[in-house]
Motif scaffolding. Structure first.
Motif, mmCIF file in Angstrom:
data_model
loop_
_atom_site.group_PDB
_atom_site.id
_atom_site.type_symbol
_atom_site.label_atom_id
_atom_site.label_comp_id
_atom_site.label_asym_id
_atom_site.label_seq_id
_atom_site.Cartn_x
_atom_site.Cartn_y
_atom_site.Cartn_z
ATOM 1 N N GLU A 49 0.878 -1.165 0.000
ATOM 2 C CA GLU A 49 0.000 0.000 0.000
ATOM 3 C C GLU A 49 0.918 1.219 0.000
ATOM 4 N N LEU A 50 0.749 2.106 -0.995
ATOM 5 C CA LEU A 50 1.685 3.232 -1.127
ATOM 6 C C LEU A 50 1.636 4.161 0.091
ATOM 7 N N ALA A 51 0.454 4.342 0.656
ATOM 8 C CA ALA A 51 0.306 5.294 1.752
ATOM 9 C C ALA A 51 1.027 4.842 3.028
ATOM 10 N N SER A 52 1.102 3.536 3.247
ATOM 11 C CA SER A 52 1.624 3.051 4.532
ATOM 12 C C SER A 52 2.854 2.168 4.420
ATOM 13 N N GLY A 53 3.104 1.614 3.252
ATOM 14 C CA GLY A 53 4.198 0.663 3.103
ATOM 15 C C GLY A 53 3.833 -0.742 3.566
ATOM 16 N N ARG A 54 2.606 -0.911 4.020
ATOM 17 C CA ARG A 54 2.153 -2.210 4.490
ATOM 18 C C ARG A 54 2.052 -3.182 3.313
ATOM 19 N N CYS A 55 2.447 -4.417 3.539
ATOM 20 C CA CYS A 55 2.363 -5.418 2.482
ATOM 21 C C CYS A 55 0.930 -5.902 2.322
ATOM 22 N N VAL A 56 0.410 -5.867 1.095
ATOM 23 C CA VAL A 56 -0.954 -6.352 0.856
ATOM 24 C C VAL A 56 -0.969 -7.646 0.057
ATOM 25 N N GLY A 57 0.196 -8.035 -0.460
ATOM 26 C CA GLY A 57 0.218 -9.253 -1.253
ATOM 27 C C GLY A 57 1.558 -9.472 -1.920
ATOM 28 N N ALA A 58 1.596 -10.473 -2.784
ATOM 29 C CA ALA A 58 2.802 -10.749 -3.557
ATOM 30 C C ALA A 58 2.392 -11.282 -4.912
ATOM 31 N N GLU A 59 3.262 -11.081 -5.898
ATOM 32 C CA GLU A 59 3.060 -11.718 -7.201
ATOM 33 C C GLU A 59 4.022 -12.896 -7.303
ATOM 34 N N ALA A 60 3.500 -14.044 -7.699
ATOM 35 C CA ALA A 60 4.332 -15.222 -7.916
ATOM 36 C C ALA A 60 4.923 -15.145 -9.322
ATOM 37 N N LEU A 61 6.245 -15.266 -9.432
ATOM 38 C CA LEU A 61 6.921 -15.184 -10.728
ATOM 39 C C LEU A 61 7.775 -16.434 -10.941
ATOM 40 N N LEU A 62 7.672 -16.981 -12.139
ATOM 41 C CA LEU A 62 8.323 -18.251 -12.451
ATOM 42 C C LEU A 62 9.799 -18.061 -12.788
ATOM 43 N N ARG A 63 10.627 -18.961 -12.309
ATOM 44 C CA ARG A 63 12.061 -18.945 -12.596
ATOM 45 C C ARG A 63 12.519 -20.319 -13.057
#
Ligand code: C2E
Ligand code: MG
Ligand code: MG
Ligand code: MG
Length: 287
Positions: A49-63
């Motif tokens: 969240e831009l306003a707080s820096g709190r993490c709201v999630g993640a994107e899973a990316l393949l390697r």
């Protein structure tokens, strides 16, 4: 002489093309093996969240790390996997693995944090897609509310009403839908409204465009206005500078993802990062 030179360059050209094709066939062959040999894995990039820096999630990316340690980027092997159909089984594995990770997040007390999963159009078109999705969710025990599917704008718009129906079914299961790389395709606004998506992901190119002294960012600003009017949440991808984050927030963009906050990371590192950024207390702000 000129003829000879020309013939020479045609031969060189043909050799170049066949080398290129041979290279791709090889890579595809290796990819099939890699999939069987556990050389594919997921990394996770935080969304905040831009306003707080709190993490709201993640994107899973393949390697893909080959047995000799080389990393092959997804932009190189995913198009091949799509053309060969291999993406259907790889994509199913990604769904299962990402749902498992999200279930683990919830067990650690982070049930409100989302997991965003990229889905290829080939997967989406597969008649078994919804069944596989349901099975991945049930087997992992994750709440469907925690899962978001990312579909690129060009794909979402190109498929017409079929996509709207499919989105409806996915949303009825409780999942969220985000339109990836938004701003690069040509969305029909009426179609966008009918698709009833949860989030628009502003393409990295338009974030990149936001420079110093208040310059750039015209398209990002337009997309933010659109999201606001349609009541769709916005997330900016590829934020690399604090200033970009600040400008985006001022434009009304709620969420962000990019190297400025964190790089994609292996599951173990991601769990630690999440624990440290799970709520926006003052102590945890300030990048
Ligand atoms: P995408 O879904 O748009 O993912 C965002 C890409 O931007 C990722 O590249 C990410 O590592 C990169 N990125 C994030 N923050 C920054 C930043 O601040 N600066 C820069 N320069 N780049 C940043 P990645 O991991 O190489 O993935 C490339 C594309 O491959 C993805 O684009 C997505 O289209 C595809 N992809 C990755 N994983 C999967 C998957 O599991 N399934 C499918 N179907 N496609 C995938
Ligand atoms: Mg994505
Ligand atoms: Mg994207
Ligand atoms: Mg992209």
């Amino acid at each position: 002489r000129a003829k000879q030179a020309e013939r020479g360059s045609v031969a060189r050209y043909n050799r170049g093309v066949s080398e290129e094709i041979r290279g791709r066939v090889n890579l595809l062959h290796n990819l099939r093996g890699a999939f069987g040999a556990n050389e594919l894995f997921l990394v996770f990039q935080p969304q905040v969240e831009l306003a707080s820096g709190r993490c709201v999630g993640a994107e899973a990316l393949l390697r893909w790390r080959t047995s000799d340690g080389a990393m092959i980027p997804p932009d190189r092997f995913i198009p091949l996997a799509e053309r060969s159909g291999l993406i259907v089984s790889i994509g199913e594995w990604v769904l299962r693995r990402a749902c498992e990770e999200a279930a683990r997040m919830a067990q650690a007390g982070h049930g409100a944090v989302r997991m965003a999963i990229n889905v290829s159009v080939i997967q989406f078109r597969d008649p078994h897609f919804l069944g596989r999705l349901r099975a991945a969710i049930e087997d992992s025990g994750v709440s469907p509310r925690q899962i978001e599917l990312e579909i690129t704008e060009s794909v979402a718009m190109g498929e017409g009403d079929r996509m709207i129906e499919l989105f409806g079914r996915v949303k009825a299961m409780g999942l969220d839908i985000a339109i990836d790389d938004f701003g690069t395709g040509f969305s029909s606004l009426s179609q966008l409204q009918r698709m009833n998506v949860d989030r628009l992901k502003i393409d990295r190119a338009f974030i990149n465009d936001i420079g110093g002294a208040g310059k750039g960012g015209d398209i990002a600003g337009l997309v933010c206005g659109l999201g606001d009017r349609l009541g769709i949440e916005l997330i900016a991808e590829g934020i690399e500078q604090a200033e970009q984050a600040g400008r985006l927030q001022a434009m009304g963009c709620q969420l962000g993802q990019g190297y400025h906050f964190a790089r994609p990371m292996p599951a173990d590192d991601w769990r630690v990062w999440l624990a440290e950024h799970s709520w926006g207390s003052d102590a945890q702000r300030g990048w």
